[in-house]
Design a protein around this motif. Sequence first.
Motif, PDB file in Angstrom:
ATOM      1  N   GLU A   1      64.839 -52.848  27.182  1.00 48.34           N
ATOM      2  CA  GLU A   1      65.507 -52.546  28.453  1.00 48.34           C
ATOM      3  C   GLU A   1      66.925 -52.020  28.236  1.00 48.34           C
ATOM      4  O   GLU A   1      67.535 -51.491  29.149  1.00 48.34           O
ATOM      5  CB  GLU A   1      65.523 -53.781  29.351  1.00 48.34           C
TER       6      GLU A   1
ATOM      7  N   TYR B   1      57.681 -44.965  21.927  1.00 43.94           N
ATOM      8  CA  TYR B   1      58.384 -44.732  23.183  1.00 43.94           C
ATOM      9  C   TYR B   1      58.919 -43.311  23.264  1.00 43.94           C
ATOM     10  O   TYR B   1      59.098 -42.636  22.260  1.00 43.94           O
ATOM     11  CB  TYR B   1      59.509 -45.752  23.404  1.00 43.94           C
ATOM     12  N   LEU B   2      59.135 -42.888  24.511  1.00 40.17           N
ATOM     13  CA  LEU B   2      59.665 -41.554  24.783  1.00 40.17           C
ATOM     14  C   LEU B   2      61.185 -41.579  24.716  1.00 40.17           C
ATOM     15  O   LEU B   2      61.814 -42.526  25.174  1.00 40.17           O
ATOM     16  CB  LEU B   2      59.254 -41.089  26.187  1.00 40.17           C
ATOM     17  N   ARG B   3      61.743 -40.514  24.136  1.00 37.83           N
ATOM     18  CA  ARG B   3      63.194 -40.287  24.226  1.00 37.83           C
ATOM     19  C   ARG B   3      63.353 -39.041  25.088  1.00 37.83           C
ATOM     20  O   ARG B   3      63.341 -37.921  24.589  1.00 37.83           O
ATOM     21  CB  ARG B   3      63.804 -40.033  22.841  1.00 37.83           C
ATOM     22  N   ARG B   4      63.489 -39.245  26.370  1.00 37.39           N
ATOM     23  CA  ARG B   4      63.581 -38.106  27.300  1.00 37.39           C
ATOM     24  C   ARG B   4      64.828 -37.271  27.040  1.00 37.39           C
ATOM     25  O   ARG B   4      64.803 -36.061  27.224  1.00 37.39           O
ATOM     26  CB  ARG B   4      63.561 -38.601  28.739  1.00 37.39           C
TER      27      ARG B   4
ATOM     28  N   THR C   1      58.954 -38.257  20.913  1.00 34.48           N
ATOM     29  CA  THR C   1      58.363 -39.587  20.926  1.00 34.48           C
ATOM     30  C   THR C   1      58.687 -40.267  19.596  1.00 34.48           C
ATOM     31  O   THR C   1      58.565 -39.654  18.538  1.00 34.48           O
ATOM     32  CB  THR C   1      56.837 -39.502  21.118  1.00 34.48           C
TER      33      THR C   1
ATOM     34  N   LYS D   1      67.831 -47.592  27.287  1.00 38.08           N
ATOM     35  CA  LYS D   1      66.565 -48.137  27.760  1.00 38.08           C
ATOM     36  C   LYS D   1      65.460 -47.256  27.191  1.00 38.08           C
ATOM     37  O   LYS D   1      65.593 -46.039  27.142  1.00 38.08           O
ATOM     38  CB  LYS D   1      66.524 -48.123  29.282  1.00 38.08           C
ATOM     39  N   LYS D   2      64.384 -47.885  26.750  1.00 38.94           N
ATOM     40  CA  LYS D   2      63.292 -47.143  26.128  1.00 38.94           C
ATOM     41  C   LYS D   2      62.061 -47.150  27.030  1.00 38.94           C
ATOM     42  O   LYS D   2      61.699 -48.184  27.570  1.00 38.94           O
ATOM     43  CB  LYS D   2      62.988 -47.747  24.765  1.00 38.94           C
ATOM     44  N   GLU D   3      61.437 -45.988  27.153  1.00 38.32           N
ATOM     45  CA  GLU D   3      60.225 -45.852  27.951  1.00 38.32           C
ATOM     46  C   GLU D   3      59.026 -46.040  27.022  1.00 38.32           C
ATOM     47  O   GLU D   3      58.578 -45.114  26.345  1.00 38.32           O
ATOM     48  CB  GLU D   3      60.207 -44.469  28.601  1.00 38.32           C
ATOM     49  N   VAL D   4      58.528 -47.265  26.989  1.00 38.12           N
ATOM     50  CA  VAL D   4      57.489 -47.663  26.037  1.00 38.12           C
ATOM     51  C   VAL D   4      56.114 -47.162  26.479  1.00 38.12           C
ATOM     52  O   VAL D   4      55.729 -47.299  27.635  1.00 38.12           O
ATOM     53  CB  VAL D   4      57.467 -49.198  25.881  1.00 38.12           C
ATOM     54  N   ILE D   5      55.400 -46.578  25.520  1.00 38.27           N
ATOM     55  CA  ILE D   5      54.051 -46.066  25.747  1.00 38.27           C
ATOM     56  C   ILE D   5      53.009 -47.036  25.199  1.00 38.27           C
ATOM     57  O   ILE D   5      51.963 -47.249  25.797  1.00 38.27           O
ATOM     58  CB  ILE D   5      53.861 -44.693  25.055  1.00 38.27           C
TER      59      ILE D   5
END
Length: 137
Positions: free
Chosen positions: A30, A99-102, A107, A73-77
């Motif tokens: 988070e 996770y995505l690094r926008r 990724t 914050k990391k967008e976990v896949i």
Amino acid sequence: MNSYAQETTTQEQRKEFEKTAQTFQINYMEGSDNCESIIQAIDKNAKMSENRFSQQMTMTYDQLVQFCPHLPKKEVINTVTEQRLLSSELGYDYVSQLYLRRSVGDTIRETSSRIWKLRDGSWKIIQMNSSLSKYCD
């Protein structure tokens, strides 16, 4: 889990450790909003290393404190995780997350292993090793 740990620890101790390690990982993913919780879980003398895109780094507790406010914050896949209570005062956890690094548009695979020690009634990370690698663009 090995039979020794099953014989020397209770189900309640194992569940408490699993919850502690899983909560740490959630807080870490988070990002900087959880710095206080992240820092509290790490022993001041912890040994920390990271292989970041093939560059080996070590980090002190003080460096972690300085970096934490910048933790994104990391967008976990995807997550693979395991927690093991090795004794009533020593635990191990392993996490591998995609996770995505926008901000960069790629990724990342981040894999971490941590050794935890029960100190004064609280679980503290005493050893942490992480590896970050680009998974795909």
